[in-house]
Motif scaffolding. Structure first.
Motif, PDB file in Angstrom:
ATOM      1  N   UNK A 136     -29.663 -45.632 100.248  1.00  0.00           N
ATOM      2  CA  UNK A 136     -29.205 -45.525  98.852  1.00  0.00           C
ATOM      3  C   UNK A 136     -30.272 -44.909  97.958  1.00  0.00           C
ATOM      4  N   UNK A 137     -31.491 -45.542  97.965  1.00  0.00           N
ATOM      5  CA  UNK A 137     -32.541 -45.029  97.079  1.00  0.00           C
ATOM      6  C   UNK A 137     -33.521 -44.106  97.788  1.00  0.00           C
ATOM      7  N   UNK A 138     -33.487 -44.095  99.131  1.00  0.00           N
ATOM      8  CA  UNK A 138     -34.306 -43.176  99.886  1.00  0.00           C
ATOM      9  C   UNK A 138     -35.741 -43.617 100.071  1.00  0.00           C
ATOM     10  N   UNK A 139     -36.095 -44.825  99.663  1.00  0.00           N
ATOM     11  CA  UNK A 139     -37.471 -45.265  99.832  1.00  0.00           C
ATOM     12  C   UNK A 139     -37.698 -45.732 101.254  1.00  0.00           C
ATOM     13  N   UNK A 140     -38.945 -45.592 101.699  1.00  0.00           N
ATOM     14  CA  UNK A 140     -39.283 -45.903 103.077  1.00  0.00           C
ATOM     15  C   UNK A 140     -39.241 -47.398 103.307  1.00  0.00           C
TER      16      UNK A 140
ATOM     17  N   UNK B  66     -31.606 -55.030 104.405  1.00  0.00           N
ATOM     18  CA  UNK B  66     -31.414 -54.886 102.951  1.00  0.00           C
ATOM     19  C   UNK B  66     -32.660 -54.232 102.382  1.00  0.00           C
ATOM     20  N   UNK B  67     -32.459 -53.329 101.451  1.00  0.00           N
ATOM     21  CA  UNK B  67     -33.578 -52.612 100.822  1.00  0.00           C
ATOM     22  C   UNK B  67     -34.345 -53.577  99.922  1.00  0.00           C
ATOM     23  N   UNK B  68     -35.624 -53.595 100.087  1.00  0.00           N
ATOM     24  CA  UNK B  68     -36.455 -54.498  99.271  1.00  0.00           C
ATOM     25  C   UNK B  68     -36.667 -53.953  97.870  1.00  0.00           C
TER      26      UNK B  68
END
Length: 266
Positions: free
Chosen positions: A5-9, A16-18
């Motif tokens: 979604x946000x493209x962060x590593x 789940x994206x932190x």
């Protein structure tokens, strides 16, 4: 791996994206690259340079993170609001203390500039009233002492009067008979008066002895002579102190008796 979604590593296997909290879908496994074999050239008499074959283009699929049951990470909240709230309470407390200090300063100023002169005037009035009360007290005390003296005098006079009435009621005052009496039934003296004489008459035809007694301490009595000729003799009455004394006479011829009341005043 990277967030879909946000493209962060992200770390491999993150569900789940932190950073944004988005769920990461499972990424398909990458396809195996086909083996590249070297081209086969035919041997000819004339050799022509053939162009090098181009490498086939492969599309690299986007990797998807494997699905793991990892609970979502709680979001981190900034503690700045709490700090701001504590700072606001301190400011409010300081403001309240400041208001109280100003109120106390105002009260002290009011007492000093407004109440102090009024209190001083009231104190002076109170001192003046106290002096008047003391003067009135002294005046009343003098009156009380005077009244107390009058009361004591009246009380003493009342006792004396009671004695006089009693003596007068139960005794022959100044007279027993024509042959046995005195020229005064009552003698009134003051403490500072001179002695007074009293004449006793005893008219009998035989020798007789006359005696007397005193009931009270206000006066003293004495015969001027122990024996006498004739029907009369004199006695001296000396005042001693305020009060009433009863002087009674007797004789050894008959049972006649009478008394004289001696009153000594201030």
């Amino acid at each position: 791996m990277f967030c879909t979604t946000c493209g962060k590593k992200l770390e491999e296997g993150t569900k789940f994206c932190i950073y944004c909290g988005a769920k990461q879908e499972d990424a398909p496994a990458p396809a195996a690259e086909p083996a590249v074999t070297a081209p086969v050239y035919e041997s000819t008499a004339s050799v022509e340079e053939s162009p090098a074959p181009e490498a086939p283009a492969f599309e690299t699929p986007t990797p998807k993170a494997p699905s793991f049951d990892v609970p979502p990470v709680a979001p981190v909240f900034d503690e700045a609001p709490a700090k701001k709230e504590g700072k606001g309470k301190k400011i409010a407390l300081i403001a309240v203390i400041g208001v109280l200090i100003l109120a106390l300063i105002g009260l002290n100023a009011y007492q000093y500039f407004v109440m102090a002169p009024k209190t001083a005037d009231e104190l002076d009035d109170a001192k003046s009233d106290l002096k008047k009360a003391e003067a009135k007290y002294d005046e009343l005390k003098d009156e009380y002492d005077e009244l107390e003296g009058l009361y004591d005098s009246a009380d003493s006079a009342s006792v004396d009067l009671a004695d006089i009435c009693y003596y007068a009621q139960y005794n022959n005052i100044g007279y027993a008979s024509d042959a046995f009496h005195t020229d005064k039934a009552v003698i009134v003296l003051s403490e500072d008066d001179y002695d007074e004489t009293l004449t006793l008459t005893l008219a009998v035809d035989t020798a007789v002895t006359v005696s007397y007694d005193l009931e009270g301490y206000s006066a003293d009595v004495s015969f001027d002579e122990d024996t006498w000729e004739g029907d009369t003799t004199t006695l001296t009455v000396s005042p001693l102190e305020k009060g009433v004394t009863l002087l009674s006479f007797y004789n050894d011829v008959n049972s006649e008796t009478f008394s004289v009341i001696i009153i000594v005043t201030d």
